[in-house]
Design a protein around this motif. Structure first.
Motif, PDB file in Angstrom:
ATOM      1  N   UNK A 158       0.827  -1.207   0.000  1.00  0.00           N
ATOM      2  CA  UNK A 158       0.000   0.000   0.000  1.00  0.00           C
ATOM      3  C   UNK A 158       0.862   1.258   0.000  1.00  0.00           C
ATOM      4  N   UNK A 159       1.983   1.226   0.716  1.00  0.00           N
ATOM      5  CA  UNK A 159       2.902   2.372   0.695  1.00  0.00           C
ATOM      6  C   UNK A 159       3.393   2.621  -0.742  1.00  0.00           C
ATOM      7  N   UNK A 160       3.733   1.577  -1.442  1.00  0.00           N
ATOM      8  CA  UNK A 160       4.215   1.730  -2.826  1.00  0.00           C
ATOM      9  C   UNK A 160       3.104   2.238  -3.740  1.00  0.00           C
ATOM     10  N   UNK A 161       1.865   1.835  -3.464  1.00  0.00           N
ATOM     11  CA  UNK A 161       0.744   2.333  -4.259  1.00  0.00           C
ATOM     12  C   UNK A 161       0.576   3.828  -4.072  1.00  0.00           C
ATOM     13  N   UNK A 162       0.769   4.306  -2.854  1.00  0.00           N
ATOM     14  CA  UNK A 162       0.628   5.739  -2.584  1.00  0.00           C
ATOM     15  C   UNK A 162       1.807   6.547  -3.111  1.00  0.00           C
ATOM     16  N   UNK A 163       2.938   5.924  -3.303  1.00  0.00           N
ATOM     17  CA  UNK A 163       4.133   6.627  -3.778  1.00  0.00           C
ATOM     18  C   UNK A 163       4.275   6.418  -5.284  1.00  0.00           C
ATOM     19  N   UNK A 164       3.623   7.306  -6.034  1.00  0.00           N
ATOM     20  CA  UNK A 164       3.587   7.171  -7.494  1.00  0.00           C
ATOM     21  C   UNK A 164       4.658   7.977  -8.209  1.00  0.00           C
ATOM     22  N   UNK A 165       5.429   8.800  -7.476  1.00  0.00           N
ATOM     23  CA  UNK A 165       6.457   9.636  -8.110  1.00  0.00           C
ATOM     24  C   UNK A 165       7.559   8.768  -8.705  1.00  0.00           C
ATOM     25  N   UNK A 166       8.084   9.196  -9.835  1.00  0.00           N
ATOM     26  CA  UNK A 166       9.106   8.416 -10.538  1.00  0.00           C
ATOM     27  C   UNK A 166      10.522   8.921 -10.291  1.00  0.00           C
ATOM     28  N   UNK A 167      10.652  10.057  -9.640  1.00  0.00           N
ATOM     29  CA  UNK A 167      11.986  10.548  -9.307  1.00  0.00           C
ATOM     30  C   UNK A 167      11.933  11.237  -7.953  1.00  0.00           C
ATOM     31  N   UNK A 168      13.067  11.550  -7.392  1.00  0.00           N
ATOM     32  CA  UNK A 168      13.150  12.030  -6.010  1.00  0.00           C
ATOM     33  C   UNK A 168      12.930  13.531  -5.881  1.00  0.00           C
ATOM     34  N   UNK A 169      12.970  14.256  -6.965  1.00  0.00           N
ATOM     35  CA  UNK A 169      12.792  15.702  -6.891  1.00  0.00           C
ATOM     36  C   UNK A 169      11.392  16.036  -6.380  1.00  0.00           C
ATOM     37  N   UNK A 170      11.279  17.116  -5.575  1.00  0.00           N
ATOM     38  CA  UNK A 170       9.994  17.562  -5.023  1.00  0.00           C
ATOM     39  C   UNK A 170       9.785  19.030  -5.402  1.00  0.00           C
ATOM     40  N   UNK A 171       8.626  19.314  -5.995  1.00  0.00           N
ATOM     41  CA  UNK A 171       8.279  20.688  -6.370  1.00  0.00           C
ATOM     42  C   UNK A 171       7.293  21.327  -5.406  1.00  0.00           C
TER      43      UNK A 171
END
Length: 592
Positions: free
Chosen positions: A442-455
């Motif tokens: 479930x944690x992986x399902x919620x984490x859909x970002x493909x790279x580590x950068x945060x805007x």
């Protein structure tokens, strides 16, 4: 596919006739946040129907789930011609049915809704074409070659109501209190019959979710009620609207959204509702107490009221909420009744090592995905002492993936302090035992970002509490966020003033945060989210689920402390928290 048509009988929730290609899924769908109200495309990127168009197809799903605003989205689709041809459900769903009923009243348009039960529903898998005629469902491998038209099927007159009415109820229905109240009582009675209620009850307060702008139809409905002289008959608060009414222009919101969304809030206030504009009405001074009979919409608020406060409300659809507020009467059904608040499932949570505040939203999200419409009794947290912010985060995520309006946590929530009170036949209840591997999935399902950068760092879904402001101020003290990162917090006006008086806002604003009231992240988009932004970070399980479909960005889900760290570095770790590392999730049930 079979060459011989299959015929099934069901319960007609909304009469009608229609046919079309069958679109089947065995997972419930939240129309709000899961379906584009302008096009009918499924935008829930976690759903098996993601990318499919509902328009003109016979949609078969077990039930709805998630947001109470699903009724408003379905009404929009019916009004603009992008709705399914019909709905086939395994279980009756009041949110979806209500959207159809209101479309009948306002737009004189409808679609059939048929409930066929869980066993028959499983038999729809793999079928190609469906035709509904009243309570009959016909399935075939392809479109028949006959000259069939829905208009040729005579409509069935409504049966006389079997709901017992008192003298005032009858006067409302007869129009003695005006047209708005008459129409409202008619809708309340139709829903009471669908829910199997044989009488109505008095309610003490209402919280209106229909003030969220889903399109022109939602505004037309509210303004029509105002023109008919609508006035609420009980104290009524308003959910978040779709814009910050005081500063949407300064935030750069397009007037094409800002003006009608603000007008929608004004329409509900013209009916006598309070200017509250919060998705967390349990943070207001007017919050109900144990046993109080209320009518709240907004999924997270319903779950919190029932579970944490011990008040009593159904998961009321948008528009039914205001109809009941106008009448002051609600169907005596569902969670208003003792026997409908019992557990239907036991969930065992393994022994916990040290966790952070991302645990409770993740746990709620995961448990919600397992329960469907069943009310869970959660065991294993008796010594964990979750605080109210934990339960708020848990409930919001739980309400996102579950259709249930209530959860019990043994030894924590008021009705489950003694778990025996919420179990009629405990030996007969199914038991679901959680493990680290399931939570990690479930944690992986919620984490859909493909790279580590945060805007963008998104906080306040549901709206921030005073204690969350205090925690954020401690984390921000003496620091400045990265100049390229937007950190924005949504909250209600009342809590914002409390945080200002407590001295928390000064620290947070020096850090560089943007404060937004009246609306919530589920309604925010560009330019609060910069057009160039590709990745968000949030501590909300609810928003981590909805954001990919709502705003088309990838998401990192993490604790509040990690969100602040990412705001300073513009980078997320991209790794599960230590308590959820894969090494702890491989078959060791004593660690989460």
């Amino acid at each position: 596919m079979p060459s011989t048509p299959i015929r099934l009988q069901g319960r007609s929730l909304v009469e009608g006739a229609a046919q079309g290609t069958l679109l089947f899924a065995d997972v419930g769908l939240s129309f709000w946040g899961g379906v584009d109200p302008a096009t009918g495309e499924v935008i829930d990127r976690h759903h098996p129907l993601s990318g499919e168009s509902l328009a003109g197809r016979v949609l078969a799903i077990p039930s709805g789930r998630g947001s109470c605003t699903g009724s408003s989205v379905l009404m929009e689709l019916i009004s603009n011609g992008h709705a399914p041809a019909a709905l086939v459900l395994a279980e009756a769903d009041e949110i979806l049915v209500l959207g159809v009923l209101v479309a009948e009243v306002i737009f004189q348009r409808s679609l059939p809704v048929l409930c066929i039960g869980r066993e028959a529903f499983e038999g729809l898998r793999g079928q190609g074409f469906a035709r509904i005629e009243g309570s009959c469902l016909t399935l075939s491998g392809r479109r028949p070659n006959d000259q069939w038209y829905a208009a040729d099927i005579p409509s069935q007159p409504l049966a006389p109501s079997t709901v017992r009415l008192n003298e005032r109820d009858q006067a409302l229905l007869d129009g003695a209190y005006g047209k708005a109240a008459k129409v409202a009582m008619g809708i309340v009675l139709r829903m009471a019959e669908i829910q199997g209620a044989d009488e109505l009850l008095d309610i003490t307060q209402a919280h209106i979710d229909g003030c969220i702008y889903t399109g022109p139809a939602s505004l037309r409905f509210a303004e029509q009620l105002v023109q008919w002289g609508a006035k609420v008959s009980v104290p009524t608060t308003l959910n978040s609207i779709s814009v910050d009414q005081r500063q949407w222009r300064e935030l750069g919101v397009d007037p094409a959204l800002g003006e009608p969304a603000s007008a929608l809030g004004d329409a509900y206030m013209a009916m006598g509702a309070q200017l509250s504009f919060t998705c967390a009405p349990y943070l207001l001074d007017t919050a109900p107490t144990v046993g109080e009979q209320i009518v709240w919409a907004e999924s997270n608020a319903v779950v919190y009221a029932n579970s944490v406060l011990g008040a009593r409300t159904q998961k009321y659809p948008d528009f039914l909420d205001i109809c009941i507020a106008l009448c002051g009467r609600a169907p005596l059904a569902g969670c208003h009744l003792d026997d409908q608040r019992k557990a239907g499932l036991i969930v065992e949570v393994p022994k916990l090592d040290s966790t952070d505040d991302s645990f409770y939203p993740l746990l709620g999200y995961h448990i919600g995905s397992l329960t469907g419409r069943r009310i869970p009794l959660i065991r294993g947290l008796e010594n964990a002492a979750p605080h109210l912010d934990d339960l708020k985060a848990f409930g919001a995520a739980f309400a996102t993936t579950s259709a249930a309006p209530l959860f019990h946590i043994a030894g924590v929530t008021p009705e489950a302090m003694d778990p025996a009170h919420v179990q009629d036949h405990p030996a007969q209840l199914p038991v679901q035992t959680l493990d680290g591997a399931g939570l990690l999935a479930s944690w992986r399902e919620l984490n859909s970002a493909r790279h580590r950068h945060v805007d963008v760092v998104s906080l306040g879904n549901p709206h921030f509490s005073l204690s969350e402001f205090a925690a954020l101020a401690r984390l921000c003290a003496g620091r400045i966020k990265h100049p390229d990162v937007v950190l924005a917090i949504t909250c209600g006006r009342a809590v914002l003033e409390q945080a200002r008086q407590a001295g928390y806002l000064e620290v947070i604003q020096v850090f560089g945060a943007t404060l937004v009231t009246d609306t919530c992240w589920c309604m925010l988009g560009e330019p609060v989210i910069p057009p160039t932004a590709t990745t968000l970070m949030t501590n909300s399980g609810k928003y981590a689920h909805y954001a990919p479909g709502l705003v088309g960005r990838g998401v990192h889900f993490a604790s509040l402390a990690e969100c602040v760290e990412a705001a300073c570095t513009a980078t997320a770790s991209g790794e599960p928290p230590q308590w959820l590392q894969p090494s702890a999730a491989k078959g060791n049930p004593s660690h989460v």
